[in-house]
Design a protein around this motif. Structure first.
Motif, PDB file in Angstrom:
ATOM      1  N   ALA A  46       0.812  -1.217   0.000  1.00 14.86           N
ATOM      2  CA  ALA A  46       0.000   0.000   0.000  1.00 14.86           C
ATOM      3  C   ALA A  46       0.839   1.258   0.000  1.00 14.86           C
ATOM      4  CB  ALA A  46      -0.927  -0.003   1.220  1.00 14.86           C
ATOM      5  N   ASP A  47       2.167   1.101   0.126  1.00 16.73           N
ATOM      6  CA  ASP A  47       3.061   2.254   0.244  1.00 16.73           C
ATOM      7  C   ASP A  47       3.630   2.610  -1.124  1.00 16.73           C
ATOM      8  OD1 ASP A  47       4.744   4.234   1.021  1.00 16.73           O
ATOM      9  OD2 ASP A  47       5.759   3.080   2.583  1.00 16.73           O
ATOM     10  N   LYS A  48       3.405   3.841  -1.563  1.00 11.29           N
ATOM     11  CA  LYS A  48       3.914   4.280  -2.856  1.00 11.29           C
ATOM     12  C   LYS A  48       5.367   4.752  -2.781  1.00 11.29           C
ATOM     13  CE  LYS A  48      -0.078   3.627  -4.773  1.00 11.29           C
ATOM     14  NZ  LYS A  48      -0.276   2.491  -5.679  1.00 11.29           N
ATOM     15  N   VAL A  49       5.905   4.881  -1.544  1.00 11.77           N
ATOM     16  CA  VAL A  49       7.288   5.338  -1.378  1.00 11.77           C
ATOM     17  C   VAL A  49       8.220   4.155  -1.581  1.00 11.77           C
ATOM     18  CG1 VAL A  49       8.950   6.425   0.168  1.00 11.77           C
ATOM     19  CG2 VAL A  49       6.539   7.084   0.259  1.00 11.77           C
ATOM     20  N   THR A  50       8.902   4.096  -2.714  1.00 12.63           N
ATOM     21  CA  THR A  50       9.716   2.934  -3.066  1.00 12.63           C
ATOM     22  C   THR A  50      10.920   2.758  -2.152  1.00 12.63           C
ATOM     23  OG1 THR A  50      10.892   4.296  -4.674  1.00 12.63           O
ATOM     24  CG2 THR A  50       9.022   3.014  -5.475  1.00 12.63           C
ATOM     25  N   SER A  51      11.377   3.851  -1.503  1.00 12.14           N
ATOM     26  CA  SER A  51      12.551   3.743  -0.635  1.00 12.14           C
ATOM     27  C   SER A  51      12.284   2.846   0.571  1.00 12.14           C
ATOM     28  CB  SER A  51      12.989   5.133  -0.158  1.00 12.14           C
ATOM     29  OG  SER A  51      11.945   5.753   0.569  1.00 12.14           O
ATOM     30  N   ASN A  52      11.006   2.711   0.956  1.00 17.01           N
ATOM     31  CA  ASN A  52      10.654   1.857   2.084  1.00 17.01           C
ATOM     32  C   ASN A  52      10.296   0.441   1.636  1.00 17.01           C
ATOM     33  OD1 ASN A  52      10.889   4.006   3.917  1.00 17.01           O
ATOM     34  ND2 ASN A  52       8.820   4.697   3.439  1.00 17.01           N
ATOM     35  N   ASN A  53      10.164   0.248   0.334  1.00 15.34           N
ATOM     36  CA  ASN A  53       9.678  -1.019  -0.194  1.00 15.34           C
ATOM     37  C   ASN A  53      10.792  -1.713  -0.964  1.00 15.34           C
ATOM     38  OD1 ASN A  53       8.041  -3.106  -0.937  1.00 15.34           O
ATOM     39  ND2 ASN A  53       6.614  -1.887  -2.142  1.00 15.34           N
ATOM     40  N   THR A  54      11.878  -2.037  -0.259  1.00 12.12           N
ATOM     41  CA  THR A  54      13.026  -2.690  -0.870  1.00 12.12           C
ATOM     42  C   THR A  54      13.496  -3.840   0.013  1.00 12.12           C
ATOM     43  OG1 THR A  54      14.646  -1.274   0.243  1.00 12.12           O
ATOM     44  CG2 THR A  54      13.770  -0.499  -1.877  1.00 12.12           C
ATOM     45  N   LEU A  55      14.348  -4.672  -0.541  1.00 15.00           N
ATOM     46  CA  LEU A  55      14.914  -5.791   0.226  1.00 15.00           C
ATOM     47  C   LEU A  55      15.714  -5.272   1.411  1.00 15.00           C
ATOM     48  CD1 LEU A  55      15.612  -8.762   0.661  1.00 15.00           C
ATOM     49  CD2 LEU A  55      17.435  -8.505  -1.030  1.00 15.00           C
ATOM     50  N   ASP A  56      16.536  -4.246   1.193  1.00 10.53           N
ATOM     51  CA  ASP A  56      17.358  -3.704   2.276  1.00 10.53           C
ATOM     52  C   ASP A  56      16.506  -3.100   3.381  1.00 10.53           C
ATOM     53  OD1 ASP A  56      19.700  -4.460   1.055  1.00 10.53           O
ATOM     54  OD2 ASP A  56      19.971  -2.551   0.009  1.00 10.53           O
ATOM     55  N   ALA A  57      15.427  -2.407   2.999  1.00 10.06           N
ATOM     56  CA  ALA A  57      14.537  -1.818   4.000  1.00 10.06           C
ATOM     57  C   ALA A  57      13.879  -2.912   4.836  1.00 10.06           C
ATOM     58  CB  ALA A  57      13.479  -0.950   3.320  1.00 10.06           C
ATOM     59  N   ALA A  58      13.468  -3.996   4.189  1.00  9.82           N
ATOM     60  CA  ALA A  58      12.852  -5.117   4.903  1.00  9.82           C
ATOM     61  C   ALA A  58      13.836  -5.729   5.901  1.00  9.82           C
ATOM     62  CB  ALA A  58      12.368  -6.171   3.911  1.00  9.82           C
ATOM     63  N   CYS A  59      15.087  -5.885   5.478  1.00 14.47           N
ATOM     64  CA  CYS A  59      16.122  -6.441   6.371  1.00 14.47           C
ATOM     65  C   CYS A  59      16.307  -5.546   7.593  1.00 14.47           C
ATOM     66  CB  CYS A  59      17.449  -6.579   5.628  1.00 14.47           C
ATOM     67  SG  CYS A  59      17.432  -7.820   4.314  1.00 14.47           S
ATOM     68  N   LEU A  60      16.336  -4.235   7.365  1.00 16.34           N
ATOM     69  CA  LEU A  60      16.560  -3.288   8.454  1.00 16.34           C
ATOM     70  C   LEU A  60      15.398  -3.297   9.438  1.00 16.34           C
ATOM     71  CD1 LEU A  60      18.356  -1.040   9.625  1.00 16.34           C
ATOM     72  CD2 LEU A  60      17.098   0.585   8.208  1.00 16.34           C
ATOM     73  N   VAL A  61      14.176  -3.240   8.930  1.00 12.09           N
ATOM     74  CA  VAL A  61      12.998  -3.186   9.791  1.00 12.09           C
ATOM     75  C   VAL A  61      12.802  -4.494  10.553  1.00 12.09           C
ATOM     76  CG1 VAL A  61      10.485  -2.990   9.813  1.00 12.09           C
ATOM     77  CG2 VAL A  61      11.835  -1.457   8.383  1.00 12.09           C
ATOM     78  N   LEU A  62      12.991  -5.616   9.880  1.00 14.39           N
ATOM     79  CA  LEU A  62      12.733  -6.931  10.492  1.00 14.39           C
ATOM     80  C   LEU A  62      13.932  -7.484  11.258  1.00 14.39           C
ATOM     81  CD1 LEU A  62      10.777  -8.612   7.545  1.00 14.39           C
ATOM     82  CD2 LEU A  62       9.836  -7.468   9.565  1.00 14.39           C
ATOM     83  N   GLY A  63      15.089  -6.834  11.112  1.00 14.02           N
ATOM     84  CA  GLY A  63      16.281  -7.317  11.797  1.00 14.02           C
ATOM     85  C   GLY A  63      16.773  -8.646  11.244  1.00 14.02           C
ATOM     86  N   LEU A  64      16.667  -8.822   9.918  1.00 16.62           N
ATOM     87  CA  LEU A  64      17.038 -10.084   9.278  1.00 16.62           C
ATOM     88  C   LEU A  64      18.166  -9.863   8.277  1.00 16.62           C
ATOM     89  CD1 LEU A  64      13.450 -11.433   8.490  1.00 16.62           C
ATOM     90  CD2 LEU A  64      14.906 -12.100  10.417  1.00 16.62           C
ATOM     91  N   GLU A  65      18.881 -10.953   7.969  1.00 17.92           N
ATOM     92  CA  GLU A  65      19.892 -10.914   6.918  1.00 17.92           C
ATOM     93  C   GLU A  65      19.199 -11.051   5.553  1.00 17.92           C
ATOM     94  OE1 GLU A  65      23.018 -10.332   7.500  1.00 17.92           O
ATOM     95  OE2 GLU A  65      22.824 -10.407   9.693  1.00 17.92           O
ATOM     96  N   ARG A  66      19.857 -10.569   4.501  1.00 20.77           N
ATOM     97  CA  ARG A  66      19.290 -10.652   3.151  1.00 20.77           C
ATOM     98  C   ARG A  66      18.945 -12.102   2.786  1.00 20.77           C
ATOM     99  NH1 ARG A  66      20.397  -6.279  -0.407  1.00 20.77           N
ATOM    100  NH2 ARG A  66      20.588  -7.726  -2.142  1.00 20.77           N
ATOM    101  N   LYS A  67      19.843 -13.026   3.168  1.00 19.42           N
ATOM    102  CA  LYS A  67      19.633 -14.440   2.833  1.00 19.42           C
ATOM    103  C   LYS A  67      18.349 -14.968   3.473  1.00 19.42           C
ATOM    104  CE  LYS A  67      21.922 -18.958   2.984  1.00 19.42           C
ATOM    105  NZ  LYS A  67      23.130 -19.701   3.416  1.00 19.42           N
ATOM    106  N   GLN A  68      18.077 -14.522   4.726  1.00 22.15           N
ATOM    107  CA  GLN A  68      16.877 -14.992   5.414  1.00 22.15           C
ATOM    108  C   GLN A  68      15.616 -14.517   4.699  1.00 22.15           C
ATOM    109  OE1 GLN A  68      18.320 -13.354   9.331  1.00 22.15           O
ATOM    110  NE2 GLN A  68      17.469 -15.261  10.119  1.00 22.15           N
ATOM    111  N   VAL A  69      15.610 -13.256   4.265  1.00 19.81           N
ATOM    112  CA  VAL A  69      14.441 -12.720   3.571  1.00 19.81           C
ATOM    113  C   VAL A  69      14.254 -13.424   2.234  1.00 19.81           C
ATOM    114  CG1 VAL A  69      13.416 -10.654   2.545  1.00 19.81           C
ATOM    115  CG2 VAL A  69      14.670 -10.479   4.708  1.00 19.81           C
TER     116      VAL A  69
END
Length: 485
Positions: A46-69
């Motif tokens: 639902a978010d049109k802001v692409t800076s928040n909708n990336t693999l790196d952003a997901a890793c940062l918010v969820l506290g996960l490594e890229r491989k885990q995501v």
């Protein structure tokens, strides 16, 4: 730019619809990490802001490594809940749950009868439900983990928790270890030896935290992460644990170490220096709120929202205390207002404690001058912000000297609405570009007179009284563009 969109506040306060079939059919068989990734991605749709909708952003918010995501997304693609469109950069789309063929996989249960019996005897004195049975077999089949390995994992989890432990907990551990490549009995034994070797160290951590309980499986997992993945030694961990003694336990310690890790602080000396800074900011926040005579239950929030930003701008504790005192005396007892004042000071380059002190001394001097004007006019009220705005206009905008302002005040003594009268006198001086008292004396100023009639209705008399027709013509379409306010 889309035709319409939700604001950031609206997005944060909106809801995300989750299909019931996801909860009943897909979620029970997924591990915690996969569920977190699925739900986070769903929110970001639902978010049109692409800076928040990336693999790196997901890793940062969820506290996960890229491989885990990435592994979690591949899991959901195998299930049929998403479709990976592109891998670099990673893009995927959600597929309606109802379109997934949710047909249970068939396994040879006789093949696993001895395995299931051992699991049942360790966990509960009851038979596993068909759904639980399916979950254990699925882990063995899909993760290629041996039944002996899973039995040993189950035994260890039961011993560290209790006989009534939930099957989902055991299977989550099994999946996590399988993702680390731990799938055989020998590999699980090595993993358990590693965890047992942390027991004494974790007991010391518990003592530093002020905890009287015994470290369990999850606690040891934390310790392995701190030492193996993040590279902290026991001395650094114990020092950090004492910082949050009796304040949040292991999870609070993990958050502190995670913060240090992100800041690149790995040595005990670096952590000590940072912890001293944290304590300094907390004490400063407490002193500022005390000066303002306000109370906040969570002082760490004040540090995060205000204190850190003010210090990053270059303000010192003494300067901030001066500003807080100023706010208190002006009855501006609010951190947001204080922040606005600091932003204004910062835009003017007033940052050091000395410059802040000099600025407020200058403001006090101006207030004193305004108060003298009010006394001249026979008014005993306190100086307010409107008075200060007028005085700023007279001196800094119109360029009037104190001598001329005082002269205008004397000319206004005894007049109705003396302050407004003085404002009109000064406006007349400005129109005639007066520079000296002699210029003032040469000019006959006849400001608008404000009187009160018997019914207390305000009547404004001017040199010319406009008719209704003249007023209407004043603001006709032809003249609108010529008006300059």
């Amino acid at each position: 730019m889309p035709f319409s969109s939700l604001s950031r506040d609206a997005l944060n306060n909106s809801s995300t619809v989750i299909d019931n079939m996801f909860i009943t059919d897909l979620m029970p068989n997924a591990d915690e990490t996969a569920i977190k990734v699925y739900l986070y991605g769903l929110v970001q749709c639902a978010d049109k802001v692409t800076s928040n909708n990336t693999l790196d952003a997901a890793c940062l918010v969820l506290g996960l490594e890229r491989k885990q995501v990435i592994n979690s997304l591949k899991y959901w693609e195998e299930v049929g809940a998403i479709r990976i469109i592109k891998e670099n950069p990673l893009e995927f789309e959600y597929i309606p749950i109802k379109s997934i063929a949710l047909k249970p996989k068939k396994y040879n249960t006789d093949k696993y009868s001895d395995f299931v019996s051992q699991i049942e005897n360790m966990i509960l004195d009851r038979a596993l439900t068909p759904n639980e049975l399916l979950k254990y077999i699925e882990v063995v089949e899909e993760y290629k983990i041996s039944t002996d390995a899973l039995i040993l994992i189950t035994k260890y989890c039961v011993e560290t928790k209790n006989r009534h432990i939930n099957s989902n907990y055991i299977l989550t551990v099994a999946r996590a270890w399988a993702n680390e490549g731990i799938k055989t009995l020998e590999q699980v034994e090595e993993k358990l030896k590693e965890m047992e070797s942390q027991t004494d160290s974790m007991r010391q951590v518990f003592l530093a935290l002020g905890l009287k309980s015994t470290p369990d499986f999850d606690d040891k997992q934390y310790f392995i992460k701190w030492t193996t993945s993040w590279g902290y030694d026991l001395e650094s961990i114990l020092y950090t644990a004492k910082l949050c003694k009796k304040r949040g336990g292991v999870k609070k310690l993990d958050r502190l170490l995670d913060n240090f890790y992100k800041l690149g602080l790995f040595t005990l000396a670096d952590i000590q220096k940072q912890s001293e800074y944290i304590e300094y900011t907390r004490n400063l926040a407490f002193n500022i709120t005390k000066t303002l005579s306000i109370f906040y239950e969570n002082i760490d929030t004040i540090v995060e929202l205000y204190i850190t930003e003010w210090l990053n701008k270059g303000y010192e504790a003494i300067g901030l205390k001066i500003i807080a005192t100023y706010c208190f005396k002006r009855n501006l007892r609010n951190l947001e207002i204080m922040n606005d004042i600091i932003s204004d000071l910062y835009s003017k380059g007033i940052i050091s404690s000395n410059s802040v002190q000099a600025y407020f001394e200058e403001q006090a001097l101006i207030d004193s001058k305004i108060k003298n004007l009010l006394n001249t006019l026979g008014t005993s009220r306190y100086v307010n912000n409107t008075d200060r705005d007028y005085y700023n206009t007279w001196t800094n905008v119109w360029g009037m000297s104190e001598e001329i302002i005082n002269y205008a005040a004397k000319q206004s003594v005894g007049k109705s609405f003396s302050f407004a009268y003085m404002n009109s006198v000064l406006a007349g001086y400005k129109e005639n570009n007066v520079k000296t008292i002699e210029d003032c004396e040469k000019i006959a100023i006849n400001p608008s007179k404000i009187d009160i009639n018997n019914t207390n209705t305000q009547i404004i008399s001017d040199k010319h009284i406009y008719s209704k027709e003249e007023l209407d013509n004043l603001f006709n379409e032809e003249n609108k563009g010529a008006l300059d306010f």
